[in-house]
Design a protein around this motif. Structure first.
Motif, PDB file in Angstrom:
ATOM      1  N   LYS A  87       0.690  -1.443  -0.009  1.00 38.60           N
ATOM      2  CA  LYS A  87      -0.189   0.008  -0.101  1.00 38.60           C
ATOM      3  C   LYS A  87       0.762   1.329   0.088  1.00 38.60           C
ATOM      4  N   SER A  88       0.223   2.527  -0.399  1.00 36.04           N
ATOM      5  CA  SER A  88       1.217   3.610  -0.403  1.00 36.04           C
ATOM      6  C   SER A  88       1.266   4.575   0.976  1.00 36.04           C
ATOM      7  N   ASP A  89       0.345   4.065   1.783  1.00 46.03           N
ATOM      8  CA  ASP A  89       0.425   4.798   3.190  1.00 46.03           C
ATOM      9  C   ASP A  89       1.105   4.034   4.207  1.00 46.03           C
ATOM     10  N   PRO A  90       1.883   4.704   4.974  1.00 45.53           N
ATOM     11  CA  PRO A  90       2.819   3.827   6.001  1.00 45.53           C
ATOM     12  C   PRO A  90       1.683   3.317   7.105  1.00 45.53           C
ATOM     13  N   SER A  91       2.123   2.103   7.701  1.00 51.14           N
ATOM     14  CA  SER A  91       1.284   1.575   8.809  1.00 51.14           C
ATOM     15  C   SER A  91       1.637   2.316  10.115  1.00 51.14           C
ATOM     16  N   PRO A  92       0.947   2.150  11.109  1.00 51.47           N
ATOM     17  CA  PRO A  92       1.203   2.833  12.280  1.00 51.47           C
ATOM     18  C   PRO A  92       2.312   2.302  12.962  1.00 51.47           C
ATOM     19  N   GLU A  93       2.693   0.898  12.616  1.00 54.56           N
ATOM     20  CA  GLU A  93       3.788   0.287  13.167  1.00 54.56           C
ATOM     21  C   GLU A  93       5.036   0.671  12.567  1.00 54.56           C
ATOM     22  N   PHE A  94       4.969   0.847  11.291  1.00 53.33           N
ATOM     23  CA  PHE A  94       6.376   1.500  10.613  1.00 53.33           C
ATOM     24  C   PHE A  94       6.470   2.662  11.145  1.00 53.33           C
ATOM     25  N   VAL A  95       5.519   3.727  11.353  1.00 53.55           N
ATOM     26  CA  VAL A  95       5.681   5.015  11.879  1.00 53.55           C
ATOM     27  C   VAL A  95       6.187   5.011  13.368  1.00 53.55           C
ATOM     28  N   GLU A  96       5.738   4.140  14.370  1.00 52.24           N
ATOM     29  CA  GLU A  96       6.071   3.985  15.496  1.00 52.24           C
ATOM     30  C   GLU A  96       7.660   3.440  15.557  1.00 52.24           C
ATOM     31  N   ASP A  97       7.964   2.677  14.552  1.00 43.37           N
ATOM     32  CA  ASP A  97       9.422   2.042  14.412  1.00 43.37           C
ATOM     33  C   ASP A  97      10.255   3.202  14.257  1.00 43.37           C
ATOM     34  N   GLN A  98      10.085   4.136  13.202  1.00 37.75           N
ATOM     35  CA  GLN A  98      11.121   4.964  12.998  1.00 37.75           C
ATOM     36  C   GLN A  98      11.062   6.240  13.862  1.00 37.75           C
ATOM     37  N   ILE A  99      10.141   6.346  14.683  1.00 40.05           N
ATOM     38  CA  ILE A  99      10.223   7.283  15.891  1.00 40.05           C
ATOM     39  C   ILE A  99      11.212   6.606  17.166  1.00 40.05           C
ATOM     40  N   LYS A 100      10.801   5.437  17.332  1.00 39.29           N
ATOM     41  CA  LYS A 100      11.879   4.769  18.271  1.00 39.29           C
ATOM     42  C   LYS A 100      12.942   4.548  17.865  1.00 39.29           C
ATOM     43  N   ARG A 101      13.333   4.385  16.591  1.00 37.45           N
ATOM     44  CA  ARG A 101      14.763   4.299  16.025  1.00 37.45           C
ATOM     45  C   ARG A 101      15.359   5.296  16.083  1.00 37.45           C
ATOM     46  N   GLY A 102      14.668   6.670  15.807  1.00 41.07           N
ATOM     47  CA  GLY A 102      15.337   7.943  15.810  1.00 41.07           C
ATOM     48  C   GLY A 102      15.696   8.255  17.354  1.00 41.07           C
ATOM     49  N   ASN A 151       3.671  13.284   2.308  1.00 43.49           N
ATOM     50  CA  ASN A 151       2.693  13.790   2.686  1.00 43.49           C
ATOM     51  C   ASN A 151       2.047  13.512   4.146  1.00 43.49           C
ATOM     52  N   TYR A 152       2.277  12.301   4.423  1.00 46.49           N
ATOM     53  CA  TYR A 152       1.643  11.588   5.832  1.00 46.49           C
ATOM     54  C   TYR A 152       2.586  12.325   6.625  1.00 46.49           C
ATOM     55  N   GLY A 153       4.148  12.461   6.405  1.00 50.56           N
ATOM     56  CA  GLY A 153       4.773  13.089   7.692  1.00 50.56           C
ATOM     57  C   GLY A 153       4.399  14.440   7.584  1.00 50.56           C
ATOM     58  N   LYS A 154       4.070  15.291   6.657  1.00 45.81           N
ATOM     59  CA  LYS A 154       3.854  16.563   6.906  1.00 45.81           C
ATOM     60  C   LYS A 154       2.461  16.779   7.384  1.00 45.81           C
ATOM     61  N   GLU A 155       1.461  15.978   6.998  1.00 44.50           N
ATOM     62  CA  GLU A 155       0.051  16.306   7.252  1.00 44.50           C
ATOM     63  C   GLU A 155      -0.516  15.577   8.547  1.00 44.50           C
ATOM     64  N   LYS A 156       0.092  14.403   8.777  1.00 43.86           N
ATOM     65  CA  LYS A 156      -0.124  13.778  10.076  1.00 43.86           C
ATOM     66  C   LYS A 156       0.786  14.017  11.171  1.00 43.86           C
ATOM     67  N   LEU A 157       2.046  13.896  10.969  1.00 47.88           N
ATOM     68  CA  LEU A 157       3.124  14.231  11.943  1.00 47.88           C
ATOM     69  C   LEU A 157       3.500  15.863  12.374  1.00 47.88           C
ATOM     70  N   GLY A 158       3.241  16.594  11.105  1.00 50.67           N
ATOM     71  CA  GLY A 158       3.714  17.862  11.260  1.00 50.67           C
ATOM     72  C   GLY A 158       5.234  18.149  11.135  1.00 50.67           C
ATOM     73  N   LEU A 159       5.991  17.095  10.435  1.00 48.14           N
ATOM     74  CA  LEU A 159       7.419  17.272  10.462  1.00 48.14           C
ATOM     75  C   LEU A 159       7.744  17.910   9.147  1.00 48.14           C
ATOM     76  N   PRO A 160       8.846  18.489   9.097  1.00 43.40           N
ATOM     77  CA  PRO A 160       9.444  19.373   7.928  1.00 43.40           C
ATOM     78  C   PRO A 160      10.206  18.311   6.763  1.00 43.40           C
ATOM     79  N   VAL A 161       9.438  17.788   5.982  1.00 44.30           N
ATOM     80  CA  VAL A 161       9.748  16.883   5.036  1.00 44.30           C
ATOM     81  C   VAL A 161       9.397  17.238   3.780  1.00 44.30           C
ATOM     82  N   ILE A 162      10.366  16.849   2.524  1.00 44.21           N
ATOM     83  CA  ILE A 162       9.930  17.537   1.157  1.00 44.21           C
ATOM     84  C   ILE A 162      10.203  16.628   0.529  1.00 44.21           C
TER      85      ILE A 162
END
Length: 309
Positions: A87-102, A151-162
């Motif tokens: 699918k084209s949108d990230p799963s909640p698990e993917f986003v959670e893993d990115q945040i934890k890895r950071g 777009n998910y990072g910008k719209e859902k997480l408010g992050l400065p991604v381009i």
């Protein structure tokens, strides 16, 4: 174009005016190479011919031949996430893993960092790895070619991604204290253009962190796959960094970002002078290299181990 490349394009259902060519080693420039594996994973349990070679001079592993730039722009902008996640949108698990890895990354390298600074994440996906740095006062920017994830990072997480390909990044000169490329340098069309851009954007003495897929966690036939255009080892990840002026001082296969990417390797380096081409080749010839024979033996042995399981 080779027939096996046409068949691969048909398999992944990509149509376009694409071409291909055989390329020299992206580290040392040598054209002589040895095929390590011809048949690799092309997704969802299928296998096809997409040869992976080892440079005869330095041992760098990379796909050869390679498609033209337009193919990779189209593939990563519209097809890649569907191939990986379905699918084209990230799963909640993917986003959670990115945040934890950071968070884990920040704690692992904070002793080398200024108290606060400016960070660039190349291939940032949704940008979750930057959150820990933002919470600690850092100015951050993430770049990624995948429009849906950006777009998910910008719209859902408010992050400065381009949304931009690594080779098209337009960055201020000498701005960044830390640049991270976490598993993305294996996917870009041209790693040398990418690192040239990063070097110009880096402050003198700044840090670069590269992550590579590293140690195989499966037999070679599945370890090598359509989505990785090059494969770093503990030696070659340092060579790629050194070529562009960063001197590695911490290269490890310890899981500095946590356990969710087993087998990963990392190299942290500080920006200095870019070596001349002759000096860089002399470093390789002096022994900072791997031979195709050594690499073939390693993968043959790994395959025997996996077959015995």
């Amino acid at each position: 174009m080779e027939q096996f490349l046409k068949e691969y394009l048909q398999h992944i259902q990509m149509e376009g005016d694409y071409s291909s060519e055989y390329i020299p080693c992206e580290i040392c420039g040598d054209h002589a190479c040895t095929i390590v594996r011809e048949v690799i994973s092309i997704g969802k349990g299928a296998f096809g011919k997409l040869p992976v070679v080892a440079c005869n001079s330095c041992g760098f592993l990379y796909q050869n031949p390679r498609f033209n730039k337009q193919f990779y722009e189209d593939y990563y902008a519209r097809h890649y996430r569907n191939v990986i996640f379905g699918k084209s949108d990230p799963s909640p698990e993917f986003v959670e893993d990115q945040i934890k890895r950071g968070e884990l990354l920040y704690e692992s390298i904070r002793s080398y960092l200024p108290e606060c600074g400016v960070m660039l994440d190349v291939g940032s996906s949704v940008g979750g790895m930057m959150q820990a740095f933002m919470r600690n006062g850092w100015e951050v920017l993430g770049t990624d070619p995948d429009i849906g994830f950006v777009n998910y990072g910008k719209e859902k997480l408010g992050l400065p991604v381009i949304a931009v390909g690594a080779e098209e990044m337009e960055l201020d000169d000498q701005k960044y204290d830390l640049i991270i490329i976490m598993g993305s340098l294996e996917h870009v069309y041209d790693p040398n253009i990418t690192l040239d851009i990063c070097r110009r954007a880096a402050k003198p003495g700044s840090l670069l962190l590269l992550e590579g897929r590293g140690h195989p966690q499966s037999a070679a036939k599945t370890y090598f796959n359509q989505n990785h255009h090059r494969y770093f080892t503990l030696n070659s990840i340092e060579l790629m960094m050194m070529k562009h002026g960063w001197q590695p001082f911490m290269t490890t296969d310890d899981s500095i970002c946590g356990p969710t990417r087993p087998g990963g390797i990392y190299s942290l380096g500080r920006l200095g002078d870019v070596p001349s081409h002759d000096d860089f080749l002399a470093t390789i010839r002096s022994g900072k290299r791997e031979t195709p024979k050594e690499i073939l033996s390693k993968f043959d042995e790994l395959d025997r181990q996996w077959e015995a399981k």
